[in-house]
Design a protein around this motif. Structure first.
Motif, short mmCIF file in Angstrom:
data_model
loop_
_atom_site.label_atom_id
_atom_site.label_comp_id
_atom_site.label_asym_id
_atom_site.label_seq_id
_atom_site.Cartn_x
_atom_site.Cartn_y
_atom_site.Cartn_z
N PRO A 1 2.78 15.23 3.12
CA PRO A 1 3.30 16.41 2.42
C PRO A 1 3.77 16.12 1.01
O PRO A 1 3.99 17.02 0.22
CB PRO A 1 4.47 16.82 3.30
N GLU A 2 3.93 14.82 0.69
CA GLU A 2 4.29 14.41 -0.66
C GLU A 2 3.39 13.27 -1.08
O GLU A 2 2.90 12.51 -0.23
CB GLU A 2 5.76 13.97 -0.72
N PRO A 3 3.13 13.10 -2.38
CA PRO A 3 2.27 12.00 -2.83
C PRO A 3 2.89 10.65 -2.49
O PRO A 3 4.03 10.36 -2.88
CB PRO A 3 2.18 12.22 -4.34
N MET A 4 2.15 9.84 -1.76
CA MET A 4 2.59 8.49 -1.40
C MET A 4 1.43 7.53 -1.62
O MET A 4 0.27 7.88 -1.43
CB MET A 4 3.06 8.43 0.05
N ARG A 5 1.77 6.31 -2.03
CA ARG A 5 0.78 5.26 -2.21
C ARG A 5 1.29 4.00 -1.53
O ARG A 5 2.50 3.79 -1.39
CB ARG A 5 0.54 4.99 -3.71
N ALA A 6 0.36 3.15 -1.10
CA ALA A 6 0.73 1.93 -0.38
C ALA A 6 -0.07 0.75 -0.91
O ALA A 6 -1.26 0.89 -1.26
CB ALA A 6 0.51 2.08 1.12
N ALA A 7 0.58 -0.39 -0.96
CA ALA A 7 -0.07 -1.66 -1.25
C ALA A 7 0.08 -2.54 -0.02
O ALA A 7 1.19 -2.67 0.53
CB ALA A 7 0.55 -2.33 -2.47
N ILE A 8 -1.02 -3.15 0.44
CA ILE A 8 -1.03 -3.84 1.73
C ILE A 8 -1.64 -5.23 1.55
O ILE A 8 -2.71 -5.37 0.95
CB ILE A 8 -1.84 -3.05 2.77
N THR A 9 -0.97 -6.23 2.09
CA THR A 9 -1.53 -7.57 2.19
C THR A 9 -1.60 -7.96 3.66
O THR A 9 -1.25 -7.18 4.54
CB THR A 9 -0.67 -8.60 1.43
N ALA A 10 -2.03 -9.18 3.92
CA ALA A 10 -2.09 -9.65 5.30
C ALA A 10 -0.71 -9.80 5.92
O ALA A 10 -0.57 -9.83 7.14
CB ALA A 10 -2.85 -10.97 5.36
N THR A 11 0.34 -9.87 5.07
CA THR A 11 1.68 -10.14 5.59
C THR A 11 2.69 -9.03 5.33
O THR A 11 3.70 -8.94 6.03
CB THR A 11 2.24 -11.44 4.99
N HIS A 12 2.45 -8.16 4.33
CA HIS A 12 3.44 -7.16 3.96
C HIS A 12 2.77 -5.84 3.59
O HIS A 12 1.59 -5.80 3.22
CB HIS A 12 4.30 -7.64 2.78
N LYS A 13 3.55 -4.77 3.68
CA LYS A 13 3.11 -3.46 3.20
C LYS A 13 4.25 -2.82 2.41
O LYS A 13 5.41 -2.82 2.84
CB LYS A 13 2.72 -2.54 4.36
N LEU A 14 3.89 -2.24 1.26
CA LEU A 14 4.83 -1.50 0.44
C LEU A 14 4.35 -0.06 0.33
O LEU A 14 3.22 0.19 -0.10
CB LEU A 14 4.94 -2.11 -0.96
N ILE A 15 5.19 0.90 0.75
CA ILE A 15 4.87 2.32 0.65
C ILE A 15 5.79 2.93 -0.41
O ILE A 15 7.01 2.74 -0.37
CB ILE A 15 5.07 3.05 2.00
N TYR A 16 5.20 3.68 -1.34
CA TYR A 16 5.94 4.25 -2.46
C TYR A 16 5.77 5.76 -2.45
O TYR A 16 4.65 6.28 -2.50
CB TYR A 16 5.42 3.66 -3.77
N ASN A 17 6.90 6.48 -2.37
CA ASN A 17 6.90 7.93 -2.50
C ASN A 17 7.08 8.27 -3.97
O ASN A 17 8.16 8.07 -4.54
CB ASN A 17 8.03 8.54 -1.66
N LEU A 18 6.01 8.78 -4.59
CA LEU A 18 6.02 8.99 -6.02
C LEU A 18 7.03 10.07 -6.45
O LEU A 18 7.54 10.04 -7.57
CB LEU A 18 4.63 9.39 -6.53
#
Length: 883
Positions: free
Chosen positions: A657-674
């Motif tokens: 429902p809101e713009p979100m982007r994610a960066a993913i590696t083999a060990t971590h994930k970062l989710i950003y709500n713009l």
């Protein structure tokens, strides 16, 4: 006895000939697509040959049945009269059908009631067993009464003579078929999942056979023979003696002819299996007739679908040569790696996308071992011969954004060019995009798509396809059952390609909600997740059927298969059921496997993206797409060079429902709500289901934020005029020219931002929402993001100092286009919804604007019109009307 056996065998031959005619007409009528003239001629021969093979067990069986019937009657059977007599047993047929229908309806109703009301399996089973016995006890005398009633009605209908359906077998069968047609049609309309459960064609074939046996016996009674003369019999026998061997060795091996029978006729498909059984001497699943090419019919380790072990001097897969790796490919670390020469061939490409398929609900994802549910046995068998990517992430969490990304290798909300026109969802994809099918046309491929979603109608995905079939998704139908139709259409399409080099994209939709049960198939329960698993199992069955079909064609040995999904589905792991609204693991982690004939299977642990499918397929097909700015990476290093890019970062996005982007590696994930400027960081090793937010406590977030910021600058904030992100910004924030605000400002500036004015609808009723649009101009680059805050207050009461005016402040985030991304000269707008207090009716309110820094402290303001505390810019007044 001998005479009765002969009579039954000849009646069986008559029935077989009638069935051959029936299958010829019906198969050609229901065949997918046009059938070429010479294919029809070959199919006539194949139809006759297969029915002839089927006669091997069927004709003696008919003879045996007639002989047994004679023995039961203890004496020579009397010659049947020219006109059959009424049979009292017909009344029992009607009685059993009527009573059986009542039993089935009552049994289904009771089962539904008990399974919905009770959860204890033993209680349900015991209660239903007792009720079934009670139903039989009630309906048995009812059947007796019905039989007597039908016999009385039959007497009254004697004037119908041979057409009396209450006393004659053939009219009775015909009447029952006609009466059943209506309810069956309604039932299939309401429960489409029954279409595949009931073997309708085989049932009709059985009726044709039964009718043919009766008609054949009567013809023998009347004429003494089935054919006019012995010359006819000898001619037909001689013709089939030539046609049958030629068909089994040559004509039937023609792919389009053979697989017309396999895809459009269950009866002939069963007979193809019977032919295979007769000449599969080593029981490896392959024969030597009908083009199956088992080059070692007595060695079960050698067949067309075997893995060819390199350099052992044995041709295990019957392609005419032993696969060799004596010349290993060379490469330098970090280079884009070429496909090894041994694998540079004219491959066919089969691209399978299975909607909403979660990795962890498949066998390759450990579901069988973890929960005991074998949902994907056929996909698992393919995976055992493939390179499996264990941490593939979908580019988005929903079909609308993910599928176009898969076939363009660009993110839908960030890179794909979409049209500005307003249309029903989804937005039109412009022809400026390079589609996967268009790339395949560069390699002289025949391209086809068989799809199943209403989004795919007139969306722009048609680019590059020679045949584009979305008839299964022509209309929205969340309850549709389509896997069997996708497979049937695909088999027909492949069979018609002959020696063409082809690319085929198939989209299986059934695991997508809404989930439905499949009678006759595996059932795991009635919860949403149970039904979802059943949908996966049902789809897997037809994927397996397609793979088995492909393995038995000449194309099977030269076909690369790529399987993935557009997204997963959530089952309350994060408080929701469905998909599209988040970027958590249950929505992004999907299967991805690549099967290349003769390539050794392996598992790849490194993170990859669904966007990698496009460049990987292009590389495998030897097609250059270097002129297109794709986002994915070719997986050739993982496929052929044993690489595992452990340090790679992949990205994902959603706008709902809101713009979100994610960066993913083999060990971590970062989710950003713009929009809210909120980060979530998860340690995927310690917290694989992403429950504990470590943002601010784990330094791994800094590297991921840097990677995410760089990616956002490159794709989301890029000023590409064709991208959807740029179009959305132009519609919501950026203006192509300077505006003329309803209330202009005097040019007061906040650092590098100049305020131009505002628009507001006036008078606004008190107690209602007031929408205010602010216009600003970027004067210089803003290295740090500013937060805009709108203030509103009524004019001060007489005698009250301006400094004591109480402003209502409406904070807003930096939005999806923060000020650090503005360029000098950009003219922007921002809208604020304000709620006007009812007590302000009839007054004139003041609007003011101030900016906050990243620590939410007011930024210094320069200009003549400032608020009393000196932190905001007074924009002007707006009239407040009555409530």
């Amino acid at each position: 006895m001998k005479e009765s056996f002969s009579r039954g065998a000849r009646a069986g031959l008559y029935a077989a000939a009638l069935l051959a005619a029936f299958e010829l007409v019906v198969t050609l009528a229901v065949a997918q697509g046009p059938v070429r003239f010479f294919t029809v001629l070959r199919f006539v021969a194949l139809d006759a040959t297969l029915i002839l093979v089927g006669c091997l067990p069927f004709v003696p069986l008919c003879g045996l049945l007639f002989a047994v019937a004679r023995a039961i009657r203890r004496g020579e059977p009397p010659t049947r009269p020219a006109v059959a007599q009424d049979s009292p047993a017909v009344a029992w047929l009607w009685a059993l059908v009527l009573a059986g229908s009542a039993y089935a309806a009552a049994s289904v109703g009771l089962t539904l009631v008990f399974t919905q009301k009770f959860k204890e399996k033993l209680l349900i089973a015991g209660s239903l067993a007792a009720l079934q016995l009670l139903l039989i006890a009630v309906l048995a005398p009812l059947a007796l009464l019905l039989a007597r009633g039908v016999r009385r009605l039959a007497v009254g209908a004697r004037r119908l003579g041979a057409k009396n359906p209450l006393a004659r077998w053939l009219p009775a069968f015909a009447a029952l078929v006609l009466l059943a047609a209506g309810p069956i049609a309604v039932l299939l309309k309401q429960l489409p999942q029954l279409r595949d459960v009931m073997p309708w064609r085989l049932m009709f074939a059985g009726i044709v056979l039964a009718y043919g046996v009766v008609r054949g016996a009567r013809r023998l009674d009347r004429r003494g023979t089935l054919l006019p003369s012995r010359t006819w019999r000898r001619g037909i026998a001689a013709t089939m003696a030539v046609v049958a061997p030629v068909t089994l060795v040559w004509w039937g091996a023609h792919p389009e002819t053979k697989y017309l029978a396999v895809t459009a006729s269950p009866t002939l498909s069963t007979l193809v299996d019977f032919v295979r059984f007769l000449n599969d001497f080593d029981r490896d699943g392959y024969g030597s007739l009908l083009g199956e090419n088992d080059c070692a019919p007595f060695n079960p380790n050698i067949h067309p679908n075997a893995v060819d072990i390199p350099d052992n001097g044995i041709d295990e897969n019957c392609n005419g040569k032993d696969f060799s790796l004596k010349t290993p490919p060379s490469y330098r670390q970090g280079e884009r790696m070429p496909v090894p020469s041994e694998y540079r061939r004219d491959w066919n490409i089969l691209f399978l996308t299975i909607d909403a398929l979660r990795y962890d609900h498949t066998g390759i994802g450990g579901y069988k071992a973890r929960k005991g549910r074998d949902t994907t046995p056929n996909l698992d068998q393919l995976a055992a011969r493939s390179v499996v990517f264990d941490f593939a992430n979908a580019p988005s969490a929903g079909t609308m954004a993910s599928v176009p990304a898969l076939v363009t290798s660009k993110f839908f909300h960030s890179g794909i060019a979409v049209g500005p026109e307003r249309r029903p969802m989804p937005p039109k994809i412009l022809p400026e995009n390079l589609m996967l099918a268009e790339a395949m046309k560069r390699g002289k491929y025949v391209t086809g798509a068989i799809l199943t979603h209403e989004y795919f109608n007139d969306w722009g995905l048609e680019q590059g396809f020679d045949t584009y079939d979305n008839s299964l998704g022509a209309k929205p139908n969340p309850m549709s059952i389509t896997s069997q139709d996708v497979t049937s259409k695909a088999e027909a399409w492949i069979a018609q390609r002959g020696d063409d080099k082809w690319f085929l994209w198939l989209h299986y939709l059934d695991p997508h909600g809404r989930y439905v049960a499949h009678p006759g198939d595996v059932s795991y329960g009635t919860s949403e997740e149970d039904l979802y698993d059943g949908e996966i199992s049902y789809t897997d069955r037809y994927v397996g059927k397609l793979l088995e079909f492909l393995a038995r064609t000449p194309a099977g040995q030269k076909t690369i298969i790529v399987v993935t999904s557009d997204h997963g589905d959530g089952f309350m792991e994060h408080g929701f059921i469905n998909h599209g609204m988040a970027l958590y693991r249950e929505l992004l982690h999907v299967p991805l496997l690549v099967y290349v004939p003769e390539l050794a299977p392996r598992r790849v642990a490194g993170v990859v993206s669904g966007l990698d499918a496009f460049p990987t397929i292009a590389d495998l097909a030897g097609i250059d797409i270097s002129d297109d700015a794709i986002e994915g990476q070719s997986l050739v290093p993982q496929l052929f060079y044993g690489k595992d890019d452990a340090d790679r970062v992949v990205f994902a996005e959603t706008n709902y429902p809101e713009p979100m982007r994610a960066a993913i590696t083999a060990t971590h994930k970062l989710i950003y709500n713009l929009k809210s400027n909120v980060y979530q960081l998860f340690d995927l090793k310690a917290d694989p289901w992403e429950k504990r937010n470590l943002w601010g406590t784990d330094r791994a977030g800094d590297a991921l934020k840097a990677a995410l910021d760089e990616w956002l600058d490159r794709v989301f904030y890029a000023r590409d005029p064709l991208s959807q992100a740029q179009r959305v910004r132009m519609e919501q924030f950026l203006l192509a020219k300077r505006p003329t605000p309803g209330v202009a400002s005097d040019g007061t500036a906040v650092g590098a931002v100049r305020v131009l004015g505002f628009d507001a609808k006036a008078p606004t009723p008190a107690g209602r929402q007031l929408d205010v649009t602010i216009y600003v101009e970027s004067v210089a680059a803003t290295p740090k993001n500013l937060w805009a805050q709108l203030e509103i207050a009524p004019p001060p009461e007489p005698g009250l100092a301006p400094a004591n005016v109480a402003y209502l402040r409406y904070p807003a985030g930096e939005g999806v286009f923060p000020s650090s991304k503005w360029r000098p000269g950009d003219v922007l707008r921002e809208s604020f919804p304000l709620r006007i207090p009812p007590s302000w009716a009839g007054k004139t309110a003041l609007l003011a604007l101030r900016f906050l820094d990243e620590k939410h402290a007011p930024v210094a303001v320069a200009g003549p019109r400032l608020t009393a505390d000196g932190t905001g810019i007074v924009l002007g007044e707006v009239a407040i009307g009555p409530p």
